[in-house]
Design an enzyme around this catalytic site. Structure first.
Site, PDB file in Angstrom:
ATOM      1  N   CYS A 176     -50.155  34.605 -52.198  1.00 55.37           N
ATOM      2  CA  CYS A 176     -49.527  33.356 -53.147  1.00 55.37           C
ATOM      3  C   CYS A 176     -48.929  32.381 -52.158  1.00 55.37           C
ATOM      4  O   CYS A 176     -48.947  31.117 -52.530  1.00 55.37           O
ATOM      5  CB  CYS A 176     -48.509  34.012 -53.909  1.00 55.37           C
ATOM      6  SG  CYS A 176     -47.258  35.076 -53.063  1.00 55.37           S
ATOM      7  N   HIS A 320     -43.104  36.171 -54.920  1.00 55.77           N
ATOM      8  CA  HIS A 320     -44.147  35.353 -55.290  1.00 55.77           C
ATOM      9  C   HIS A 320     -43.868  34.028 -54.864  1.00 55.77           C
ATOM     10  O   HIS A 320     -42.755  33.421 -54.660  1.00 55.77           O
ATOM     11  CB  HIS A 320     -44.500  35.495 -56.629  1.00 55.77           C
ATOM     12  CG  HIS A 320     -45.980  34.909 -57.116  1.00 55.77           C
ATOM     13  ND1 HIS A 320     -46.982  35.224 -56.515  1.00 55.77           N
ATOM     14  CD2 HIS A 320     -46.192  34.401 -57.904  1.00 55.77           C
ATOM     15  CE1 HIS A 320     -47.967  34.591 -57.013  1.00 55.77           C
ATOM     16  NE2 HIS A 320     -47.413  33.907 -58.048  1.00 55.77           N
ATOM     17  N   ASN A 345     -49.119  28.020 -60.436  1.00 56.00           N
ATOM     18  CA  ASN A 345     -49.405  29.438 -60.023  1.00 56.00           C
ATOM     19  C   ASN A 345     -50.802  29.608 -59.550  1.00 56.00           C
ATOM     20  O   ASN A 345     -51.553  28.551 -59.430  1.00 56.00           O
ATOM     21  CB  ASN A 345     -49.074  30.412 -61.149  1.00 56.00           C
ATOM     22  CG  ASN A 345     -48.883  31.898 -60.480  1.00 56.00           C
ATOM     23  OD1 ASN A 345     -48.540  31.913 -59.468  1.00 56.00           O
ATOM     24  ND2 ASN A 345     -48.895  32.863 -61.627  1.00 56.00           N
TER      25      ASN A 345
END
Length: 386
Positions: A176, A320, A345
Site C-alpha cells: 500500500c 495502511h 485507496n
C-alpha cells in the site's frame, strides 16, 4: 427474533488466498433461527459476485465461518453508526471470507519512522533556512479561510486528461505504501508535464525498501526518497505482480526507461502541527495529492460508504497507506457537521466508494495527520526547509 450462538474454530486452510493461518480464531455467530436461509443465501450471493471457488467442502465451511463473522460485525457497526447519527455504512465486500490473519497480510507491519531531518513544508517564509522537522509540538487547527470549502482533485484535468489516475489493486501484497507514493508522483508528473502517465507501483515496491520484501510493508519516507534519487518508470515497462515483491532484492530499475527522471522529484513532510491547513493548501494551490500512512481498525475492513468518524485504532498495530485527493464537509442526521478527507485507496475499484474512502479530518483520525508527505517537480523549492 430468536438468536442463538455457535462457537466455531477456524483451522488452517488454503484456496482463494495464499496466506496460511497458524492460529485458530474463536468467535460468536448469531443466526436468526426463524430465517437462517438468509445467511446462507448471502454467502452464495457473495461467492457468485466475487467468483469464489473453494477447493473442497472443508474450505467452503471455513470460508463460511469467516463470512458470518464479517456479516455479524457489519450489523454491529451499522447499528452503532445509526445510533450515533452518522452516515457511515458498512457492508459485505471482497474481504468478507478472509480470516483476520489473512486480511492483516494485506496491511503493513512497518511502524512509521521519525521524520526528523527530512525537508518540511513551510508556507510562511519566502527564503527558507534549514530546520529539522519537529514532531512534538501542539497541533493547530486550520486558521485560514481563503481556501474553498470543497475541493476534489479527481475533477482536475490537464490537456483534457484527468490528473488523478484510475484506482489500482495491490492484491494480496502489503505494498500500500508503494501505491500511495506512486499515486502522488503520477499526479505531480501530470501537473508538471501536462500529460498523465501510469507509473510503476512494482518498481517502488521492489526497489524502495532497504532490501526487505516490499510485500511485507514499507515506508512512505523510503518510497519518496527512492523516487527522488532514481526517478520512476512506467507501468508498461515495469508491470505490477502481486507475488513478485514477497522476496527482497528483486529491483530491476536499470532495465527500464525513466518516465520521471532521477533527481527531478522533490518531496516534503507536512507539518503535523498544521496538517489540515497545509494539506488543503497543497491540494488547492499545487493541485497534487498528499500521501498518508494510518492505522487500521475493525471499521476499515467492513467500510462501504459515508464518512468514517470514529477512531477505533488506539490498539491497532497494522498500518495502511493512501493518497488524500480532496476534502469536504458532511452533515449527519443530528445536524452536526463533519469535515472529511477523500482518500484514494489501492484495493480496486470494487471496494467501498469506487475505490475511495472518506475519513474525518482535522482530528488525526488513526494517526493519519501525523506524517503526511507531498511533492513536486516544479518551482516550489522555497516552500521547503533543506
Amino acid at each position: 427474533m430468536q438468536v442463538f450462538v455457535i462457537f466455531l474454530v477456524v483451522l488452517p486452510i488454503s484456496g482463494v488466498v495464499s496466506i496460511n493461518i497458524t492460529e485458530p480464531e474463536f468467535f460468536e455467530i448469531n443466526i436468526d433461527r426463524d430465517h437462517p436461509e438468509k445467511l446462507y443465501k448471502a454467502f452464495e450471493d457473495f461467492k457468485k459476485k466475487y467468483n469464489r471457488k473453494y477447493k473442497d467442502e472443508s474450505e467452503n465451511q471455513q470460508r463460511f465461518n469467516n463470512f458470518v463473522k464479517s456479516y455479524n460485525n457489519v450489523d454491529k457497526l451499522n447499528a452503532k453508526s445509526k445510533a450515533a447519527g452518522y452516515d457511515t455504512q458498512f457492508g459485505i465486500n471482497k474481504f468478507s471470507d478472509l480470516s483476520t490473519a489473512e486480511f492483516h497480510g494485506r496491511l503493513s507491519n512497518v511502524v512509521p519512522s521519525n521524520n526528523t531531518g527530512l525537508p518540511m513544508l513551510n508556507f510562511d517564509k519566502k527564503k527558507p533556512d534549514f530546520r529539522a522537522a519537529d514532531m512534538n509540538k501542539t497541533r493547530h487547527k486550520r486558521r485560514s479561510t481563503r481556501y474553498p470549502d470543497y475541493f476534489d482533485l479527481r475533477n482536475e484535468k490537464i490537456n483534457g486528461r484527468y490528473i488523478v489516475g484510475p484506482i489500482k489493486d495491490q492484491g494480496q501484497c502489503a505494498c500500500c505504501w508503494g501505491f500511495a507514493v506512486t499515486a502522488l508522483v503520477e499526479t505531480v508528473y501530470a501537473a508538471h508535464s501536462g500529460k498523465f502517465k501510469s507509473l510503476s507501483d512494482q518498481e517502488v515496491c521492489d526497489c524502495g525498501t532497504e532490501g526487505t520484501p516490499g510485500c511485507k510493508g514499507g515506508s512512505l519516507t523510503l518510497g519518496v526518497q527512492y523516487v527522488k534519487k532514481y526517478g520512476l518508470s512506467g507501468d508498461e515497462d515495469y508491470p505490477y505482480d502481486q507475488n513478485r515483491a514477497n522476496q527482497g532484492r528483486r529491483c530491476r530499475l536499470r532495465e527500464t526507461d525513466r518516465i520521471v527522471p532521477a533527481r527531478a522529484f522533490n518531496f516534503a513532510v507536512i507539518n503535523p502541527r498544521r496538517a489540515e491547513e497545509q494539506i488543503i493548501q497543497v491540494l488547492t494551490e499545487w493541485k497534487v495529492p498528499v500521501a498518508v500512512y494510518f492505522k487500521v481498525g475493525d471499521q476499515f475492513k467492513e467500510y462501504k460508504e459515508g464518512v468514517i468518524i470514529e477512531d477505533d485504532c488506539r490498539r491497532a498495530t497494522q498500518w495502511h497507506a493512501g493518497a488524500i485527493v480532496g476534502y469536504d464537509t458532511v452533515e449527519d442526521s443530528r445536524g452536526r457537521s463533519h469535515d472529511y478527507w477523500i482518500i484514494k485507496n489501492s484495493w480496486g475499484g470494487d471496494w467501498a466508494e469506487s475505490g475511495y474512502v472518506r475519513v474525518v479530518r482535522g482530528r488525526d483520525w488513526c494517526s493519519i495527520e501525523d506524517q503526511p508527505m507531498t511533492g513536486d517537480i516544479k518551482d516550489h523549492k522555497d516552500n521547503y526547509y533543506y
